[in-house]
Scaffold this active site. Structure first.
Site, PDB file in Angstrom:
ATOM      1  CB  SER A   7      -0.893   0.025   1.234  1.00 59.72           C
ATOM      2  OG  SER A   7      -0.120   0.378   2.362  1.00 59.72           O
ATOM      3  CE  LYS A   8      -2.677   5.046  -2.744  1.00 59.72           C
ATOM      4  NZ  LYS A   8      -4.004   4.592  -2.382  1.00 59.72           N
TER       5      LYS A   8
END
Length: 502
Positions: free
Chosen positions: A274-275
């Site tokens: 994920s980010k």
RNA sequence: GGCCCCGUCGUCUAGUGGCCUAGGACUCUGGCUUCUCAAGCCAGCUACGCGGGUUCGAAUCCCGUCGGGGCUACCA
């Protein structure tokens, strides 16, 4: 309001495209940030499947959550897909027969369907406030029962209704789940069953009237005649809800899409990519000189393999070989080292003109060149000697910088290496023989230096040439020395050698 | 906690009952290649989570167990 029949829902799907409907696959991201590695792996598989079957690849933007999705991110998503070569047949910019393809432009469609669901009794208004729901969820957790909506507003007295309305409460629209269970056949995982006890009534429309993903995704997949839904594993447990909406829409089972839930791409920390965990945005890789074909090749190998030992796959081969049957069910870890290795392979496959075209923007961005035809000629003649030693395009700048700097300087940490007695002797000797050299080509330079330094001074090649290398290129890492000197030219080469002599 | 998914070298994978003393790739280690760095070549390290069963025979089938992950929103 009619009660739904209490019978288990049996829902069978053919695992592959044995249906005679033309294949229609969609990639439907919710751009709440730059598209990342996981998104793109999904997009790639969607695209490959569509191309493999000769079907249509649909690109749809799921922007029902306008607080998190921005126009900027939508634009970026389109750019990324285009850059990677994942061209879409229907979607933003190109349009298509089932548009619009931005969910924010389809609000009236969702309103129509939600009104129908309400009228049919499939859905109902729920006036429970967030605070009330939260409190009940806590109680459920404390009592160790499955958390989820308890169905309180399934039936509501007219007194309560009047009370809520007088309080100005805005209802959400909830889908009524029947008892029983939903079983569907996932092309990758096989039969998956969810007991409806663990699929609570879910919200279709917010209190402000805006649709939720749960509504929009199902309505659109049906309306856009999507036949195959290949998406991330995180959506696996939301599948029974999509199927519930299909039922409410009155779609016959043969027209339901086939589901295939792709395994996650995980980060080094073993958590879903994920980010949060670092370099995941495709833009990041693009800026660092990764080739789109390398990214696609690498990502294709994450959760899929052609079945034989081949690892270098072109986009064309991918479309020929890709089948859902060969997609793994287990998650894969993202490995930057392997991406770099593949990127290097792809760079080596490039033609000289292609390599020039791709590296030029990096050289300009790094201020190495401004882009004049003269400069490009030099770059072009230098590229063959560095093509096999770079893993990313961005590396060309540090490799070729020495050919263009107006004010040459030896790297500070390299300087001591050419200041000792031996190095100085090498440089003086080199200066002497090269001054007298007739032809300034790499072969002649090599011969002259070899004879003077290796045979003349009796030095090891790596020691002798190392000093010259630092003096001429400024670093102990460089393209091959003699070719570099030929490219640099006689005057500048001699200037640098002379300048290094104390 | 509940539900669901997953489990072959460090990593990506091949493998669908005998071809497996488990193959390839990346990484790592050592070597070769007498200009560095690469590239290339050679060699090496290292895996079927664990325990039962079924079978003449299991990485492959079954059960259990342990471990990892996802979901559990008026996010997607």
């Amino acid at each position: 309001m009619r009660e739904l029949a209490h019978f288990p829902i049996r829902y069978r799907l053919v695992p592959t495209n044995t249906s005679d409907r033309p294949v229609r696959v969609r990639f439907a991201p919710s751009p709440t940030g730059d598209l990342h590695v996981g998104n793109i792996r999904t997009a790639l598989f969607d695209w490959a499947y569509a191309r493999h079957t000769g079907g249509q690849f649909i690109f749809r933007i799921e922007d029902t959550d306008r607080e998190r999705v921005t126009d900027e991110y939508i634009k970026a998503a389109q750019d990324t897909l285009k850059w990677l070569g994942l061209n879409w047949d229907e979607g933003p910019e190109v349009g298509g027969p089932y548009g619009p393809y931005l969910q924010s432009e389809r609000l009236d469609i969702y309103a129509e369907w939600s009104a129908k669901f309400l009228a049919q009794g499939d859905a109902y208004h729920c006036y429970c406030s967030s605070e009330e729901l939260e409190a009940r969820r806590e109680a459920q957790k404390a009592a160790n029962v499955a958390p989820g909506y308890d169905g309180k507003c399934r039936t509501i007295s007219s007194d309560d209704l009047a009370k809520y309305k007088s309080e100005g409460r805005l209802p959400v629209l909830r889908m009524r789940m029947s008892d029983g269970s939903t079983t569907f056949t996932d092309s990758i995982r096989g039969d998956v069953t969810f007991d409806h006890n663990f699929v609570p009534d879910f919200v279709l429309v917010r209190g402000d009237g805006s649709p939720l993903y749960t509504l929009a995704v199902a309505v659109d997949d049906i309306l856009m005649k999507v036949t195959h839904v290949l998406r991330g594993e995180d959506l696996l447990s939301s599948t029974p809800r999509q199927i519930r909406v299909y039922q409410a829409m009155g779609v016959s089972e043969s027209d339901y899409p086939t589901f295939a839930h792709l395994p996650f791409v995980m980060g080094q920390d073993n958590a879903k990519l994920s980010k949060r965990n670092g370099e995941v945005s495709i833009a990041w890789y693009r800026e660092r000189g990764f080739l789109p074909e390398a990214i696609c090749n690498y990502l294709a190998l994450l959760g899929w393999s052609p079945g034989d030992d081949r690892e270098n796959v072109t986009m064309k081969e991918l479309t020929e070989l890709f089948t859902v049957e060969r997609v793994h069910s287990s998650p894969a870890r993202f490995d930057m080292k392997k991406l770099e290795a593949i990127n290097g392979d792809k760079i080596r496959e490039l033609t000289l003109d292609e390599l020039l075209k791709r590296t030029t923007p990096f050289l300009i961005k790094d201020g190495v060149i401004t882009g004049t035809p003269e400069e490009l000629d030099v770059v072009k003649s230098a590229l063959p000697i560095i093509q096999e030693r770079i893993a990313t395009l961005a590396k060309v700048s540090q490799m070729l910088k020495f050919l263009f700097v107006s004010k040459f300087e030896v790297d500070a940490e390299e300087l001591p290496k050419i200041k000792d007695e031996q190095a100085q002797a090498v440089l003086k000797k080199s200066n002497d023989v090269l001054q007298k050299l007739e032809n300034w080509d790499h072969e002649s330079i090599h011969m002259a230096l070899k004879s003077a330094l290796i045979e003349g001074l009796g030095l090891k090649p790596r020691v002798a040439f190392g000093a010259v290398r630092i003096a001429v290129t400024g670093s102990h890492i460089s393209p091959p020395l003699f070719e570099s000197m030929e490219l640099l030219g006689r005057s500048r080469s001699l200037e640098r050698i002379a300048g290094s002599i104390s």
